[in-house]
Motif scaffolding. Structure first.
Motif, PDB file in Angstrom:
ATOM      1  N   GLU B  23      28.685 -15.777  38.240  1.00 42.02           N
ATOM      2  CA  GLU B  23      27.762 -14.878  38.750  1.00 42.02           C
ATOM      3  C   GLU B  23      28.662 -14.011  40.104  1.00 42.02           C
ATOM      4  O   GLU B  23      28.671 -13.002  40.115  1.00 42.02           O
ATOM      5  CB  GLU B  23      26.617 -15.487  39.222  1.00 42.02           C
ATOM      6  N   VAL B  26      31.552 -12.106  38.753  1.00 47.42           N
ATOM      7  CA  VAL B  26      31.040 -10.923  38.008  1.00 47.42           C
ATOM      8  C   VAL B  26      30.770  -9.764  39.610  1.00 47.42           C
ATOM      9  O   VAL B  26      30.913  -8.729  39.254  1.00 47.42           O
ATOM     10  CB  VAL B  26      29.872 -11.166  37.305  1.00 47.42           C
ATOM     11  N   HIS B  27      30.041 -10.410  40.498  1.00 47.12           N
ATOM     12  CA  HIS B  27      29.700  -9.615  41.417  1.00 47.12           C
ATOM     13  C   HIS B  27      30.961  -8.942  42.287  1.00 47.12           C
ATOM     14  O   HIS B  27      30.754  -7.695  42.267  1.00 47.12           O
ATOM     15  CB  HIS B  27      29.004 -10.241  42.600  1.00 47.12           C
ATOM     16  N   GLU B  29      33.816  -8.445  40.914  1.00 47.17           N
ATOM     17  CA  GLU B  29      34.257  -7.569  40.002  1.00 47.17           C
ATOM     18  C   GLU B  29      33.349  -6.373  40.026  1.00 47.17           C
ATOM     19  O   GLU B  29      33.935  -4.797  40.148  1.00 47.17           O
ATOM     20  CB  GLU B  29      34.178  -7.899  38.403  1.00 47.17           C
ATOM     21  N   MET B  30      31.959  -6.089  40.031  1.00 44.27           N
ATOM     22  CA  MET B  30      31.263  -5.070  39.966  1.00 44.27           C
ATOM     23  C   MET B  30      31.370  -4.258  41.393  1.00 44.27           C
ATOM     24  O   MET B  30      31.814  -3.063  41.409  1.00 44.27           O
ATOM     25  CB  MET B  30      29.911  -5.382  40.028  1.00 44.27           C
ATOM     26  N   LEU B  31      31.803  -5.267  42.479  1.00 44.03           N
ATOM     27  CA  LEU B  31      32.247  -4.250  43.775  1.00 44.03           C
ATOM     28  C   LEU B  31      33.535  -3.431  43.746  1.00 44.03           C
ATOM     29  O   LEU B  31      33.702  -2.464  44.202  1.00 44.03           O
ATOM     30  CB  LEU B  31      32.151  -5.331  45.027  1.00 44.03           C
ATOM     31  N   GLU B  33      34.858  -2.574  40.990  1.00 43.83           N
ATOM     32  CA  GLU B  33      34.794  -1.470  40.243  1.00 43.83           C
ATOM     33  C   GLU B  33      34.018  -0.124  40.977  1.00 43.83           C
ATOM     34  O   GLU B  33      34.812   0.966  40.964  1.00 43.83           O
ATOM     35  CB  GLU B  33      33.941  -1.719  38.952  1.00 43.83           C
ATOM     36  N   ARG B  34      33.224  -0.439  41.737  1.00 42.62           N
ATOM     37  CA  ARG B  34      32.533   0.667  42.748  1.00 42.62           C
ATOM     38  C   ARG B  34      33.573   1.281  43.515  1.00 42.62           C
ATOM     39  O   ARG B  34      33.656   2.486  43.496  1.00 42.62           O
ATOM     40  CB  ARG B  34      31.144  -0.046  43.354  1.00 42.62           C
ATOM     41  N   GLU B  52      34.041  -7.553  51.644  1.00 41.32           N
ATOM     42  CA  GLU B  52      32.567  -7.053  51.584  1.00 41.32           C
ATOM     43  C   GLU B  52      31.827  -8.560  51.527  1.00 41.32           C
ATOM     44  O   GLU B  52      30.929  -8.752  51.905  1.00 41.32           O
ATOM     45  CB  GLU B  52      32.299  -5.930  50.913  1.00 41.32           C
ATOM     46  N   PHE B  53      32.142  -9.005  50.561  1.00 44.26           N
ATOM     47  CA  PHE B  53      31.421 -10.070  49.841  1.00 44.26           C
ATOM     48  C   PHE B  53      31.308 -11.389  50.882  1.00 44.26           C
ATOM     49  O   PHE B  53      30.256 -12.017  50.910  1.00 44.26           O
ATOM     50  CB  PHE B  53      32.069 -10.518  48.596  1.00 44.26           C
ATOM     51  N   GLN B  58      31.798 -20.536  50.933  1.00 42.07           N
ATOM     52  CA  GLN B  58      30.840 -20.941  51.788  1.00 42.07           C
ATOM     53  C   GLN B  58      29.358 -20.682  51.510  1.00 42.07           C
ATOM     54  O   GLN B  58      28.540 -21.447  51.724  1.00 42.07           O
ATOM     55  CB  GLN B  58      30.660 -20.012  53.193  1.00 42.07           C
ATOM     56  N   ILE B  59      29.234 -19.602  50.441  1.00 42.22           N
ATOM     57  CA  ILE B  59      27.963 -19.094  50.205  1.00 42.22           C
ATOM     58  C   ILE B  59      27.387 -20.064  49.014  1.00 42.22           C
ATOM     59  O   ILE B  59      26.321 -20.700  49.051  1.00 42.22           O
ATOM     60  CB  ILE B  59      27.931 -17.826  49.357  1.00 42.22           C
TER      61      ILE B  59
END
Lengths: 110, 891
Positions: B23, B26-27, B29-31, B33-34, B52-53, B58-59
């Motif tokens: 997940e 993917v996130h 990659e989406m960032l 891509e944006r 940014e992420f 840690q998360i």
């Protein structure tokens, strides 16, 4: 990202996520984007808080997750509200309304 | 439901991990891509997305942690990890486990004894239901008369059973052949004794109602005297010549209800007149000798039973007209819970607790040094997303693992030690008492003891692990990764280490001071003069003639006279006197009333012949000794010791004064008045450590024991005595024991001082060694850390002596503080113990040294400082040998 800060935000963030998912299932990236969009970029959700919140809400049974395919043909994990989640959203909206009215009253903003 | 979900969550961990990883990928990659859409290059877009992420790991860790059921999985993980890392450092693990095992083992041994004395229940069924009832005489708890026992049994409603047991009585036991008779301890018990206590026979059965001429043998006696032969059941033994059939064997853990001595044989109460015709316990209903236990009914509290007992007892007529007060309490093995027992027990527990503390501080330093060398690893794990809490837990898991291992090893050590001590003590006492006394010490660990061991180990491991873990986890990630020598909290840690060092020194000094005190006492016990020449005395005991009752059968008196004559005939013997007790073998104390009407408790009364004083070498300071006629007639005259005269008739001439037995008002016993005919010098006859308060001597010939004064070495006469007695009766030598006073009862007295001193020496030695290792470790550590600085100093011209002084000075303050605290603590404990322990009720094992002997304490301080200086000097000297060039290059 420290624990204390997350705790303070927890209640509000949960409400925002539930609200974002009200109409359609969405992946994490989408949730963050929707919240930013709805708040006119005033609220930026950090990923560091977003995912823990999503997994927490899932654990509590308010949202459920399924792997699906995104608009860009990517495999993504889509979250949707459960029945309990809808009820929770209602409850939280009500209590938020009450709280904000009360705070506004105190601040004399009405 | 919630719990179930969590539990299931444990097994879905793998799926969760996969989901999260995918997940977030993917996130990202989406960032990215944006970002690309916004015009960045591919690489730029990816880095910006990552910035940014934030930290993916840690998360993930936060998500993992908020899943509640996970702690269990984490604990398992942590323990497995700890096991793996410890396997890589076996030396460290072994040292820590052994230190803990030593500390926990010592503590468990002491606790086992304390628990045994104070709280261990009887080895019986549902022991919490068994209550001990005693007549409360304020000073001691007296038993009951048979009349009272029978009345209690008839009227007590709140108990399902009332059992009675007599004191132990030693008689001669013969199996098949008459010739080999050995002393055996008998106890007479009510026939419901075994079933009511819930103690079944392990072999055979217990008594049937109304049965006579039967006995239950103790497990120990069965093993010792009959080699555990199963044929014992149904076998006939002769107890004092009376044939008795053994019907069963008592369980191994059952030692009767009069610890620490166990009977060898239990006989039905009705059998007493047969086996011991000279006593009238069962017939004369006024002898207060029966100890009582009752089993309370379900749903009745001990208090209710006590109240009913008190009501019943209030109807019993007392000789002095006063009501009989009773005391009812839950029966424990020893029934000891006085302030003195607690004081001694707690002091010993504190002493061994201090050793554990000193050991723990060493472990803290070890763990700390180890964690320090792992600071880089810790920093990397923090950087990779481990939370500090998780890291602390992980480091503590290691301590937990070490602690539990140490605790278990310690428990095993304690188990063996208790077994060894039991065997040693039992054998020793049996040897000294010539087999007449079989002590029974049930030191087998129970759940309480096990729980104490494990609990102690857990506390110790948490105490040792928490602080180093905390310090280690508060490392600054940046510093630690960049600089290889990154030191977490160096300053705070140093101050902490010095404080710990001070505590170690204080604890060791406390133990050493106690050791010095007890050693001084032991030395004094060797040179203490009992008031007479004890080096030329023999004790002769003829078991065949044993009988504590002085008005004995004529044939025994005749035999006693013959034995005495034979003894006088042995060349080298210059004095023979009979006495009912040899010096230092216990005493009987009685209450008397003087002719002034003064009531005096605790008068030590001895039955002796007129030759007693000259044989022992005690001077008659006024009046005269007993005449032969007085002894034969058991005349009502007495001789008192000087201090007895002072206590009974202060400032007056005691000659011609009279004493009356205090229980003269008792209906069946006629009043007896004794007239003082002589005063003898003071001596130590009861405790070697102090002069007896009140000694009274009555002219009565005992029939089984003689004191013999010899001209030369007493040992040389043992053989001639046996020869002479053999000429009188060939059986006599095998039934007679002869030993020197020095090797017999005086040795036991000295052991009272020596054994505590030996124990203290061992404990003090261990503490000193641990403290030395501790200061050695701390100084070595400081030297290692300051190698660079020392190199600079040497390069700038410092002499080796300056460097040594510099290193040693670092610990001066800690040593001073520790010594101060230790001395203050020792003084405090001394004063406390003097208040609680050293009173008239207990022998003064310090031999009059008192509360705060300067000499021994100063000695302890000197020893401690010397050892510490050497321990600190060794690593300090190493610092002075540092090669400046090497040291500077090392950085």
């Amino acid at each position: 990202m420290t624990k204390q800060k997350a705790d303070l935000l927890q209640g509000t963030l949960d409400l925002l996520i539930l609200k974002a998912l009200q109409h359609e299932p969405m992946h994490g990236f989408g949730v963050a984007g929707r919240i930013a969009q709805m708040s006119q970029d005033m609220l930026m959700v950090e990923q560091g808080s977003l995912y823990p919140a999503l997994y927490r809400l899932e654990e509590q049974g308010w949202i459920k997750a399924e792997w699906g395919v995104s608009e860009n043909n990517r495999k993504a994990r889509f979250y949707s509200l459960t029945a309990a989640g809808r009820k929770q959203l209602q409850t939280e909206q009500d209590s938020w309304a009450k709280l904000s009215t009360a705070i506004n009253l105190v601040l004399g903003n009405v | 439901m919630r719990f179930l979900r969590r539990f299931r969550g444990l097994f879905r961990r793998r799926k969760l991990e996969a989901d999260m990883a995918e997940e977030m990928r993917v996130h990202l990659e989406m960032l990215a891509e944006r970002n690309r859409t916004a015009g960045m290059s591919a690489d730029e877009a990816r880095f910006a997305a990552q910035r940014e992420f934030g930290g993916v790991e840690q998360i993930k860790e936060i998500v993992r942690e908020q899943r509640g059921g996970l702690w269990l999985a984490q604990l398992g993980q942590d323990l497995r990890y700890a096991g793996r890392t410890l396997r890589k450092a076996p030396g460290f693990a072994v040292v820590v486990v052994l230190t803990l095992a030593l500390g926990v083992g010592l503590n468990t041994v002491v606790f086992s004894f304390y628990h045994l004395l104070v709280a261990k229940p009887l080895a019986a069924r549902a022991p919490e239901q068994i209550l001990r009832v005693s007549a409360d005489d304020r000073r001691f708890q007296a038993p009951f008369t048979l009349d009272e026992v029978l009345d209690l049994r008839a009227r007590l409603r709140s108990a399902s059973a009332v059992v009675a047991s007599s004191p132990l009585q030693v008689v001669l036991m013969g199996a098949a052949t008459e010739d080999h008779q050995l002393p055996a301890a008998l106890q007479f018990v009510s026939e419901n004794y075994f079933p009511a206590l819930g103690v079944p026979a392990v072999l055979g059965r217990t008594f049937a109602p109304g049965e006579r001429a039967v006995a239950v043998i103790s497990y120990d006696a069965w093993q010792r005297r009959f080699n555990g032969a199963p044929g014992i059941v149904g076998q006939t033994v002769k107890l004092r010549g009376v044939p008795v059939t053994v019907v069963g064997v008592a369980p191994e853990r059952f030692g009767g209800t009069t610890p620490p001595s166990s009977a060898d044989f239990w006989l039905p109460l009705d059998e007493q007149p047969e086996v011991l015709p000279n006593f009238d316990w069962a017939r004369n209903r006024s002898s207060r000798i029966w100890q009582v236990q009752v089993r309370r009914l379900d749903g009745v509290t001990p208090g209710q039973v006590g109240a009913e007992v008190a009501t019943i007892a209030s109807s019993w007529r007392q000789p002095d007209g006063k009501p009989l007060r009773t005391k009812t309490e839950v029966a424990t093995f020893f029934q000891l819970a006085g302030a003195q027992v607690h004081a001694v027990g707690v002091t010993l527990l504190l002493a061994v607790g201090l050793i554990l503390l000193v050991g723990c501080i060493n472990i803290v330093n070890l763990i700390h040094a180890r964690n320090l060398s792992r600071s880089q690893e810790v920093a990397i794990r923090l950087a990779l997303g481990a939370s500090r809490g998780r890291l602390i837990r992980q480091l503590c898991a290691e301590s937990l693992l070490l602690g539990l291992s140490g605790g278990l090893v310690g428990f095993v050590i304690a188990f063996w030690s208790c077994e060894a001590i039991r065997t040693w003590a039992t054998g020793l006492i049996r040897g000294i008492t010539m087999g007449t006394w079989s002590p029974f010490l049930d030191l087998a660990p129970d759940l309480t003891v096990f729980g104490y061991s494990v609990g102690l180990a857990l506390v110790a491991s948490l105490l040792t692990g928490l602080r180093p873990a905390w310090l280690s986890a508060s490392v600054n990630v940046d510093d630690a990764i960049k600089r290889r020598t990154g030191a977490p909290g160096t300053i705070g840690a140093k101050a902490g280490r010095n404080r710990l060092l001070a505590v170690q020194i204080a604890a060791s000094l406390l133990l050493l001071a106690g050791t010095a005190l007890l050693l001084a006492s032991a030395r004094r016990s060797l040179t203490t003069d009992p008031g007479f020449d004890s080096h030329h005395l023999l004790t002769v005991v003829a078991w065949s003639n044993i009988n504590n009752n002085v008005t004995s059968a004529p044939d025994q008196l005749q035999r006693a006279r013959e034995i005495e004559e034979r003894l006088r005939r042995v060349p080298g013997i210059v004095g023979v006197a009979s006495a009912d007790r040899a010096p230092f073998t216990g005493h009987t104390s009685t209450a008397y009333v003087t002719d002034d009407g003064k009531w005096m408790n605790g008068c030590i009364t001895m039955n002796v012949t007129g030759d007693y004083f000259s044989t022992l070498g005690l001077r008659i300071v006024a009046g005269r000794t007993f005449t032969e006629t007085e002894t034969t007639d058991a005349a009502n005259v007495l001789i008192v010791s000087e201090s007895a005269a002072r206590h009974l008739w202060p400032g007056k001439n005691p000659l011609g004064r009279q004493l009356e037995t205090a229980h003269s008002e008792r209906d069946r016993t006629p009043a007896v008045r004794y007239t003082v005919v002589g005063v003898v010098q003071d001596a130590r006859l009861t405790n070697l450590s102090e002069v007896d308060d009140i000694d009274l001597f009555l002219p009565r010939a005992a029939t089984a024991m003689w004191l013999v004064r010899t001209q030369g070495k007493p040992e040389a006469l043992i053989h001639p005595i046996f020869t002479e007695l053999g000429a009188l009766d060939p059986k006599l030598p095998s039934q007679t024991a002869v030993w020197t006073l020095e090797e017999g009862s005086m040795r036991v007295q000295r052991m009272f001082a020596k054994v505590p001193a030996d124990i203290a020496l061992a404990l003090g030695g261990i503490a000193l060694a641990l403290a030395a290792v501790g200061i050695y470790g701390v100084v070595s550590f400081l030297v290692a850390r300051r190698t660079h600085e020392i190199g600079v100093r040497l390069a700038l011209g410092a002499r080796p002596g300056d460097v040594v002084a510099l290193v040693l000075r670092q610990n001066l303050r800690a040593v001073a503080w520790g010594a101060g605290m230790g001395l203050a603590g020792a003084a405090g404990i001394s004063i406390l113990l003097t208040r609680l322990v050293l009173n008239a009720e207990m022998p003064d094992i310090t031999y009059g040294a008192g509360a705060f002997p300067i000499g021994p304490y100063a000695g302890a301080l000197v020893v401690l400082l010397a050892v510490l200086t050497v321990a600190a000097w060794l690593p300090a000297r190493r610092a002075a040998k540092v090669d400046p060039v090497e040291a500077l290059r090392a950085e």
